[in-house]
Design an enzyme around this catalytic site. Sequence first.
Site, PDB file in Angstrom:
ATOM      1  CE1 TYR A   1      -3.527   1.737   1.257  1.00  0.00           C
ATOM      2  CE2 TYR A   1      -2.390   3.233   2.482  1.00  0.00           C
ATOM      3  CZ  TYR A   1      -3.798   2.444   1.683  1.00  0.00           C
ATOM      4  OH  TYR A   1      -4.511   4.039   2.134  1.00  0.00           O
TER       5      TYR A   1
ATOM      6  CE  LYS B   1      -4.288   5.234  -1.282  1.00  0.00           C
ATOM      7  NZ  LYS B   1      -4.392   5.947  -1.849  1.00  0.00           N
TER       8      LYS B   1
HETATM    9  P1  NAP Z   1     -12.673   2.765   1.494  1.00  0.00           P
HETATM   10  O1  NAP Z   1     -14.403   2.364   3.079  1.00  0.00           O
HETATM   11  O2  NAP Z   1     -13.031   1.245   1.699  1.00  0.00           O
HETATM   12  O3  NAP Z   1     -13.897   2.670   0.409  1.00  0.00           O
HETATM   13  C1  NAP Z   1     -13.630   2.288  -0.691  1.00  0.00           C
HETATM   14  C2  NAP Z   1     -14.367   2.393  -1.761  1.00  0.00           C
HETATM   15  O4  NAP Z   1     -12.908   1.311  -3.107  1.00  0.00           O
HETATM   16  C3  NAP Z   1     -15.032   1.129  -2.040  1.00  0.00           C
HETATM   17  O5  NAP Z   1     -16.585   1.042  -1.810  1.00  0.00           O
HETATM   18  C4  NAP Z   1     -14.863  -0.274  -2.327  1.00  0.00           C
HETATM   19  O6  NAP Z   1     -15.935  -1.423  -3.499  1.00  0.00           O
HETATM   20  C5  NAP Z   1     -14.187   0.540  -4.070  1.00  0.00           C
HETATM   21  N1  NAP Z   1     -12.649  -0.294  -4.990  1.00  0.00           N
HETATM   22  C6  NAP Z   1     -12.285  -1.138  -4.159  1.00  0.00           C
HETATM   23  N2  NAP Z   1     -11.831  -2.393  -5.325  1.00  0.00           N
HETATM   24  C7  NAP Z   1     -13.055  -1.554  -6.404  1.00  0.00           C
HETATM   25  C8  NAP Z   1     -11.940  -1.788  -7.681  1.00  0.00           C
HETATM   26  N3  NAP Z   1     -11.328  -2.346  -8.558  1.00  0.00           N
HETATM   27  N4  NAP Z   1     -12.593  -1.029  -8.978  1.00  0.00           N
HETATM   28  C9  NAP Z   1     -13.794   0.110  -8.162  1.00  0.00           C
HETATM   29  N5  NAP Z   1     -14.080   0.580  -6.820  1.00  0.00           N
HETATM   30  C10 NAP Z   1     -13.274   0.164  -5.937  1.00  0.00           C
HETATM   31  O7  NAP Z   1     -12.299   3.214   1.723  1.00  0.00           O
HETATM   32  P2  NAP Z   1     -11.949   4.477   2.204  1.00  0.00           P
HETATM   33  O8  NAP Z   1     -11.232   4.690   3.801  1.00  0.00           O
HETATM   34  O9  NAP Z   1     -12.801   5.484   1.755  1.00  0.00           O
HETATM   35  O10 NAP Z   1     -10.121   5.486   1.160  1.00  0.00           O
HETATM   36  C11 NAP Z   1     -10.624   5.706   0.017  1.00  0.00           C
HETATM   37  C12 NAP Z   1      -9.103   5.815  -0.927  1.00  0.00           C
HETATM   38  O11 NAP Z   1      -8.815   6.596   0.551  1.00  0.00           O
HETATM   39  C13 NAP Z   1      -8.999   4.989  -0.991  1.00  0.00           C
HETATM   40  O12 NAP Z   1      -7.719   4.837  -1.855  1.00  0.00           O
HETATM   41  C14 NAP Z   1      -7.693   4.410   0.422  1.00  0.00           C
HETATM   42  O13 NAP Z   1      -6.438   4.301   0.292  1.00  0.00           O
HETATM   43  C15 NAP Z   1      -7.334   6.327   0.976  1.00  0.00           C
HETATM   44  N6  NAP Z   1      -6.994   6.971   1.916  1.00  0.00           N
HETATM   45  C16 NAP Z   1      -7.806   6.102   3.148  1.00  0.00           C
HETATM   46  C17 NAP Z   1      -7.610   6.873   5.147  1.00  0.00           C
HETATM   47  C18 NAP Z   1      -8.431   6.307   5.431  1.00  0.00           C
HETATM   48  O14 NAP Z   1      -8.065   6.454   6.839  1.00  0.00           O
HETATM   49  N7  NAP Z   1      -9.057   5.253   5.974  1.00  0.00           N
HETATM   50  C19 NAP Z   1      -5.993   7.426   4.694  1.00  0.00           C
HETATM   51  C20 NAP Z   1      -5.737   7.334   3.685  1.00  0.00           C
HETATM   52  C21 NAP Z   1      -5.764   6.854   2.256  1.00  0.00           C
HETATM   53  P3  NAP Z   1     -16.081  -2.362  -2.061  1.00  0.00           P
HETATM   54  O15 NAP Z   1     -17.314  -2.124  -0.919  1.00  0.00           O
HETATM   55  O16 NAP Z   1     -16.892  -2.596  -3.172  1.00  0.00           O
HETATM   56  O17 NAP Z   1     -14.589  -3.030  -1.431  1.00  0.00           O
END
Ligand code: NAP
Length: 251
Positions: free
Chosen positions: A152, A156
């Site tokens: 990851y 990133k």
């Molecule tokens: P999340 O709640 O897990 O949501 C991610 C979404 O992406 C889910 O709806 C998932 O679908 C979808 N997804 C996964 N694989 C996919 C694919 N191949 N094609 C299309 N959609 C897909 O994550 P989040 O926390 O909101 O994170 C969103 C972004 O921010 C990510 O890139 C993450 O790495 C980044 N981020 C998050 C954090 C944090 O603390 N949460 C921190 C830094 C960066 P499914 O539900 O069907 O799996």
Amino acid sequence: MTTQRVAVVSGAARGIGAATALRLAEDGNAVAVLDLDEAACAGTVDAITAAGGRALAVGVDVSKADQVEAAVKRVAEELGAPTILVNNAGIIRDNLIFKMTEEDWDAVMAVHLKGAFLLTRAVQAYMTQEKYGRIVNLSSSSAQGNRGQANYSAAKAGLQGFTKTLAIELGRFGVTANAVAPGFIQTDMTAATAERIGVPFEDFIKHSASQIPVQRVGQPEDIAATISFLCSEEAGFVSGQVIYVAGGPLD
Ligand code: NAP
């Protein structure tokens, strides 16, 4: 009246993507809500339409070139030429390096890096034609290294280089590209991390908040607000930047 712009947000069924889709709709854009499962996008789409906005649910695996091409074509036909893109879809497959499988590595690279590449390649065709575009890629504080996240953090960090190159190549077409790098945001993704390390989510949040200068964890809306600015017309001189949104300094 200015014409309504069309935004594409991947992984927008929940979490940061859903909050971003809602915010971009509030800002006046039509929004294509992309996620793996089209039906799962209904909540986000309904919230946008209930508030008087325009939205379209599109089921797509961003790591599959043919699906991405078809999805973007559908967005252009049903909503209009997309000129805003938020590459947000993401997964985690955390493990210490000695236990990390090739599948864990490949899956993370496929969604974050290849997915962002494929969607950007498809959408930039419309942006360059329109001579306007805003691209925001979701990086992470983990780009600086995080135990259990070799795959990851590499993806990133890779997205930061990808973003800077997009800024250089596409600037002449009126297209900006920036990365937003969140710290701890309260979503299903961080809930999954708490589960993996065997800590109740509430305790994980409390401990994380105590380590953050502003003494709280982030919410999806914190990230959506930053993305909203970077996707606005007035952000046209901000490009190739990585903005850490983490409640404290990171660089
Ligand atoms: P999340 O709640 O897990 O949501 C991610 C979404 O992406 C889910 O709806 C998932 O679908 C979808 N997804 C996964 N694989 C996919 C694919 N191949 N094609 C299309 N959609 C897909 O994550 P989040 O926390 O909101 O994170 C969103 C972004 O921010 C990510 O890139 C993450 O790495 C980044 N981020 C998050 C954090 C944090 O603390 N949460 C921190 C830094 C960066 P499914 O539900 O069907 O799996």
